[in-house]
Design a protein around this motif. Structure first.
Motif, mmCIF file in Angstrom:
data_model
loop_
_atom_site.group_PDB
_atom_site.id
_atom_site.type_symbol
_atom_site.label_atom_id
_atom_site.label_comp_id
_atom_site.label_asym_id
_atom_site.label_seq_id
_atom_site.Cartn_x
_atom_site.Cartn_y
_atom_site.Cartn_z
ATOM 1 N N PHE A 88 8.906 -37.459 27.660
ATOM 2 C CA PHE A 88 9.667 -38.148 28.708
ATOM 3 C C PHE A 88 8.769 -38.283 29.928
ATOM 4 N N ILE A 97 17.836 -41.581 28.235
ATOM 5 C CA ILE A 97 18.463 -40.608 27.326
ATOM 6 C C ILE A 97 19.731 -40.023 27.948
ATOM 7 N N VAL A 110 26.005 -29.738 18.178
ATOM 8 C CA VAL A 110 26.055 -30.121 19.579
ATOM 9 C C VAL A 110 25.131 -31.302 19.784
ATOM 10 N N PRO A 113 25.755 -35.594 25.196
ATOM 11 C CA PRO A 113 26.791 -36.577 25.549
ATOM 12 C C PRO A 113 26.169 -37.809 26.194
ATOM 13 N N TRP A 115 26.256 -40.427 29.221
ATOM 14 C CA TRP A 115 26.791 -40.369 30.580
ATOM 15 C C TRP A 115 26.797 -41.742 31.236
ATOM 16 N N ILE A 131 14.949 -32.588 37.618
ATOM 17 C CA ILE A 131 14.319 -32.226 36.336
ATOM 18 C C ILE A 131 12.794 -32.177 36.503
HETATM 19 C C1 HEC Z 1 27.024 -30.485 25.054
HETATM 20 C C2 HEC Z 1 25.677 -30.115 25.357
HETATM 21 C C3 HEC Z 1 24.883 -30.977 26.310
HETATM 22 C C4 HEC Z 1 25.184 -31.292 27.623
HETATM 23 C C5 HEC Z 1 26.408 -30.928 28.422
HETATM 24 C C6 HEC Z 1 24.039 -32.027 28.110
HETATM 25 N N1 HEC Z 1 23.102 -32.162 27.139
HETATM 26 FE FE1 HEC Z 1 21.311 -33.098 27.323
HETATM 27 N N2 HEC Z 1 20.952 -32.800 25.339
HETATM 28 C C7 HEC Z 1 21.753 -32.095 24.471
HETATM 29 C C8 HEC Z 1 21.152 -32.116 23.153
HETATM 30 C C9 HEC Z 1 21.716 -31.459 21.883
HETATM 31 C C10 HEC Z 1 19.956 -32.873 23.260
HETATM 32 C C11 HEC Z 1 18.964 -33.203 22.142
HETATM 33 C C12 HEC Z 1 19.264 -34.576 21.592
HETATM 34 C C13 HEC Z 1 18.282 -35.000 20.527
HETATM 35 O O1 HEC Z 1 17.319 -34.279 20.249
HETATM 36 O O2 HEC Z 1 18.479 -36.082 19.965
HETATM 37 C C14 HEC Z 1 19.855 -33.274 24.651
HETATM 38 C C15 HEC Z 1 18.811 -33.998 25.177
HETATM 39 C C16 HEC Z 1 18.602 -34.241 26.537
HETATM 40 C C17 HEC Z 1 17.416 -34.843 27.099
HETATM 41 C C18 HEC Z 1 16.185 -35.241 26.282
HETATM 42 C C19 HEC Z 1 15.411 -33.987 25.944
HETATM 43 C C20 HEC Z 1 14.774 -33.980 24.592
HETATM 44 O O3 HEC Z 1 13.765 -33.261 24.423
HETATM 45 O O4 HEC Z 1 15.285 -34.655 23.670
HETATM 46 C C21 HEC Z 1 17.593 -34.898 28.461
HETATM 47 C C22 HEC Z 1 16.614 -35.432 29.510
HETATM 48 C C23 HEC Z 1 18.905 -34.356 28.736
HETATM 49 N N3 HEC Z 1 19.494 -33.958 27.534
HETATM 50 C C24 HEC Z 1 19.453 -34.243 29.996
HETATM 51 C C25 HEC Z 1 20.757 -33.821 30.248
HETATM 52 C C26 HEC Z 1 21.396 -33.881 31.548
HETATM 53 C C27 HEC Z 1 20.727 -34.348 32.832
HETATM 54 C C28 HEC Z 1 22.662 -33.430 31.385
HETATM 55 C C29 HEC Z 1 23.770 -33.344 32.412
HETATM 56 C C30 HEC Z 1 24.108 -34.588 33.067
HETATM 57 C C31 HEC Z 1 22.812 -33.060 29.969
HETATM 58 N N4 HEC Z 1 21.637 -33.324 29.322
HETATM 59 C C32 HEC Z 1 23.951 -32.517 29.414
HETATM 60 C C33 HEC Z 1 22.930 -31.457 24.794
HETATM 61 C C34 HEC Z 1 23.578 -31.543 26.021
#
Ligand code: HEC
Length: 137
Positions: A88, A97, A110, A113, A115, A131
């Protein structure tokens, strides 16, 4: 989704609907902390990271490690460290993302979500600014 009609009575369903329609009761002391906007986007982003619950999945300081046994990595990814910033490497990629989310395989699992339409653009930029302060390694 279970067939709740077999588990709870019509009367109880009606009570639940009335309860939900009435709105959640106010809980003394549970007012969310105000989001400070005058001290730069990273400070605002740090508060939004708590407010939107990112912290529950990505951990304090974006360190990750929350178990996600059915996912390929077995844990929710960190938002810090060299690997994250290699993938990223632009603000746009991080914003994308967060907007679209990412569904990982089948339930129970999990996923990230989506947004888009929930978090306004200025707050997305604040989250990215925060971040980027997590960059380590
Ligand atoms: C319910 C759990 C959950 C919540 C709440 C959540 N995330 Fe995530 N997030 C994940 C998961 C699981 C992945 C990995 C997705 C994938 O690998 O495809 C992810 C991936 C990401 C990534 C990419 C990282 C990567 O290495 O793939 C970012 C940036 C991110 N989230 C930011 C956020 C932000 C900012 C928030 C709050 C607004 C948030 N997330 C809320 C579960 C969550």
């Amino acid at each position: 989704m279970p067939v709740w009609g077999q588990v709870i009575s019509a009367h109880q369903v009606a009570d639940l609907v009335a309860y939900i329609r009435a709105g959640l009761p106010s809980v003394p002391g549970a007012t969310p902390a105000p989001v400070i906007t005058g001290q730069g986007p990273a400070v605002e982003g740090a508060l939004l990271y708590q407010r939107y619950g990112c912290v529950n999945c990505h951990g304090p300081n974006g360190l990750g490690g929350v178990p996600n046994p059915q996912s390929p990595d077995k844990a929710i990814p960190a938002l810090s460290g060299a690997d994250f910033f290699k993938e990223f490497n632009t603000d746009e990629k991080i914003i994308e993302i967060i907007r679209t989310g990412s569904v990982l395989g089948r339930a129970p699992i999990v996923s990230m979500p989506h947004w888009g339409g929930i978090i306004p653009d200025s707050q997305l930029r604040a989250l990215v600014a925060y971040i980027k302060t997590l960059k380590t390694g």
